[in-house]
Design a protein around this motif. Structure first.
Motif, mmCIF file in Angstrom:
data_model
loop_
_atom_site.group_PDB
_atom_site.id
_atom_site.type_symbol
_atom_site.label_atom_id
_atom_site.label_comp_id
_atom_site.label_asym_id
_atom_site.label_seq_id
_atom_site.Cartn_x
_atom_site.Cartn_y
_atom_site.Cartn_z
ATOM 1 N N PHE A 147 0.833 -1.203 0.000
ATOM 2 C CA PHE A 147 0.000 0.000 0.000
ATOM 3 C C PHE A 147 0.872 1.258 0.000
ATOM 4 O O PHE A 147 0.596 2.223 -0.721
ATOM 5 N N THR A 148 1.946 1.241 0.795
ATOM 6 C CA THR A 148 2.858 2.389 0.850
ATOM 7 C C THR A 148 3.501 2.633 -0.502
ATOM 8 O O THR A 148 3.585 3.780 -0.973
ATOM 9 N N ASN A 149 3.953 1.575 -1.125
ATOM 10 C CA ASN A 149 4.579 1.707 -2.441
ATOM 11 C C ASN A 149 3.579 2.224 -3.481
ATOM 12 O O ASN A 149 3.910 3.081 -4.317
ATOM 13 N N TRP A 150 2.346 1.710 -3.412
ATOM 14 C CA TRP A 150 1.301 2.165 -4.342
ATOM 15 C C TRP A 150 0.995 3.642 -4.157
ATOM 16 O O TRP A 150 0.902 4.392 -5.131
ATOM 17 N N LEU A 151 0.854 4.074 -2.888
ATOM 18 C CA LEU A 151 0.508 5.467 -2.615
ATOM 19 C C LEU A 151 1.643 6.419 -2.974
ATOM 20 O O LEU A 151 1.413 7.455 -3.615
ATOM 21 N N CYS A 152 2.857 6.064 -2.581
ATOM 22 C CA CYS A 152 3.970 7.009 -2.681
ATOM 23 C C CYS A 152 4.740 6.945 -4.001
ATOM 24 O O CYS A 152 5.507 7.867 -4.306
ATOM 25 N N ARG A 153 4.520 5.881 -4.785
ATOM 26 C CA ARG A 153 5.269 5.761 -6.041
ATOM 27 C C ARG A 153 4.406 5.539 -7.276
ATOM 28 O O ARG A 153 4.854 5.821 -8.394
ATOM 29 N N SER A 154 3.181 5.062 -7.065
ATOM 30 C CA SER A 154 2.292 4.837 -8.211
ATOM 31 C C SER A 154 1.191 5.892 -8.276
ATOM 32 O O SER A 154 1.053 6.597 -9.274
ATOM 33 N N LEU A 155 0.394 5.981 -7.209
ATOM 34 C CA LEU A 155 -0.693 6.961 -7.200
ATOM 35 C C LEU A 155 -0.157 8.384 -7.190
ATOM 36 O O LEU A 155 -0.697 9.274 -7.841
ATOM 37 N N THR A 156 0.933 8.597 -6.444
ATOM 38 C CA THR A 156 1.597 9.908 -6.410
ATOM 39 C C THR A 156 3.077 9.697 -6.701
ATOM 40 O O THR A 156 3.574 8.578 -6.721
ATOM 41 N N SER A 157 3.778 10.791 -6.883
ATOM 42 C CA SER A 157 5.224 10.726 -7.129
ATOM 43 C C SER A 157 6.007 11.191 -5.912
ATOM 44 O O SER A 157 7.128 11.683 -6.027
ATOM 45 N N SER A 158 5.418 11.032 -4.747
ATOM 46 C CA SER A 158 6.018 11.555 -3.511
ATOM 47 C C SER A 158 7.421 11.011 -3.253
ATOM 48 O O SER A 158 8.278 11.717 -2.713
#
Length: 289
Positions: A147-158
């Motif tokens: 989930f962290t990888n999805w949020l920070c690298r896929s859904l956003t570019s954080s």
């Protein structure tokens, strides 16, 4: 007595003044966000995921998690005045060489400039994606790392790209200031009052006297009552003014007492005071003291 509502409103305003000295609200340092955005995103993911897991633990056997509960969680996940967003107020930004580290503390801190910077970074990450995030968390088809990888690298570019180095001439931030439980309760209460349209303005003693008592002596001058009743009313007004003055002078003691009132009673009291101030003396409700 209808004046009780007015007196309670005054006492509560005085009480808040002890914990909320006049100072401009803290603002985020937007230029610092690029140094901490990835770290904040990872903490955001961790806290959101953990809170959804906690919600699931409260469910009865064979009961499905309510998607609206997850949506509500995500609506408040970046607000440090809400239970869901308390993690924001536990962050200390620490300079370490050419890095700005996001360090979690065990206790709540005063939401000053660093807290506001973390909050702004989290808000930028969530943006208008709160529903998408809630949906993924509700389905919970990923573990926390996924989930962290999805949020920070896929859904956003954080967490994409290299984090820039912290300038050597950057001024260090303020130290982390622990917020005691009483102050935290007051901040949440004030935030809740503001949400309900009751405002969070704190007045000094003189302003309180003018705001709540100015012109009260004249309230009965136009009433079609006999002289005895008018004299009695004016005497009551004078007594009320004296009581308000004493309450203002004893604001520190009132602060402790004010915390024991529920928000429902405060809302009723302030509503009664507003009715009184607008001239509706007959219908204004009495407040319990």
């Amino acid at each position: 007595m209808v004046l009780n509502a007015l007196l309670l409103a005054c006492a509560f305003s005085c009480a808040l003044a002890q914990f909320n000295p006049s100072k401009p609200p803290a603002k985020p340092i937007k230029s610092d966000i690029k140094y901490i955005k990835c770290q904040v995103c990872e903490l955001l993911a961790k806290n959101a995921y953990r809170q959804v897991q906690d919600l699931k633990k409260t469910l009865k056997p064979n009961k499905k998690l309510d998607e609206m509960a997850v949506i509500e969680l995500m609506e408040h996940i970046t607000d440090p005045t809400k239970d869901q967003g308390e993690w924001v107020a536990k962050i200390d930004l620490v300079e370490s060489g050419d890095k700005l580290l996001v360090q979690e503390q065990d206790q709540l801190g005063d939401c000053g400039v660093e807290c506001k910077t973390v909050q702004r970074a989290a808000e930028d990450i969530v943006g208008d994606r709160d529903t998408d995030l809630a949906e993924e968390l509700w389905k919970l088809n990923m573990n926390r790392a996924q989930f962290t990888n999805w949020l920070c690298r896929s859904l956003t570019s954080s967490c994409k790209g290299k984090v820039p180095k912290l300038p050597a001439d950057r001024k260090p931030g303020p130290p982390f200031t622990v917020l005691d439980e009483q102050q935290a309760q007051l901040q949440k209460m004030m935030a809740g009052m503001k949400e309900q349209g009751m405002g969070g303005t704190v007045y000094d003693r003189d302003t309180i006297m003018k705001k709540y008592m100015n012109g009260y002596d004249d309230d009965y001058e136009d009433d079609d009552e006999d002289e005895g009743t008018t004299a009695t009313a004016k005497g009551a007004a004078a007594g009320a003014k004296s009581t308000v003055s004493k309450l203002a002078e004893q604001a520190t003691d009132a602060a402790g007492s004010a915390l024991s009132y529920t928000q429902k009673k405060l809302s009723s009291a302030l509503s009664g005071a507003q009715s009184l101030l607008t001239g509706d003396k007959k219908t204004a409700p009495a407040a319990e003291l």
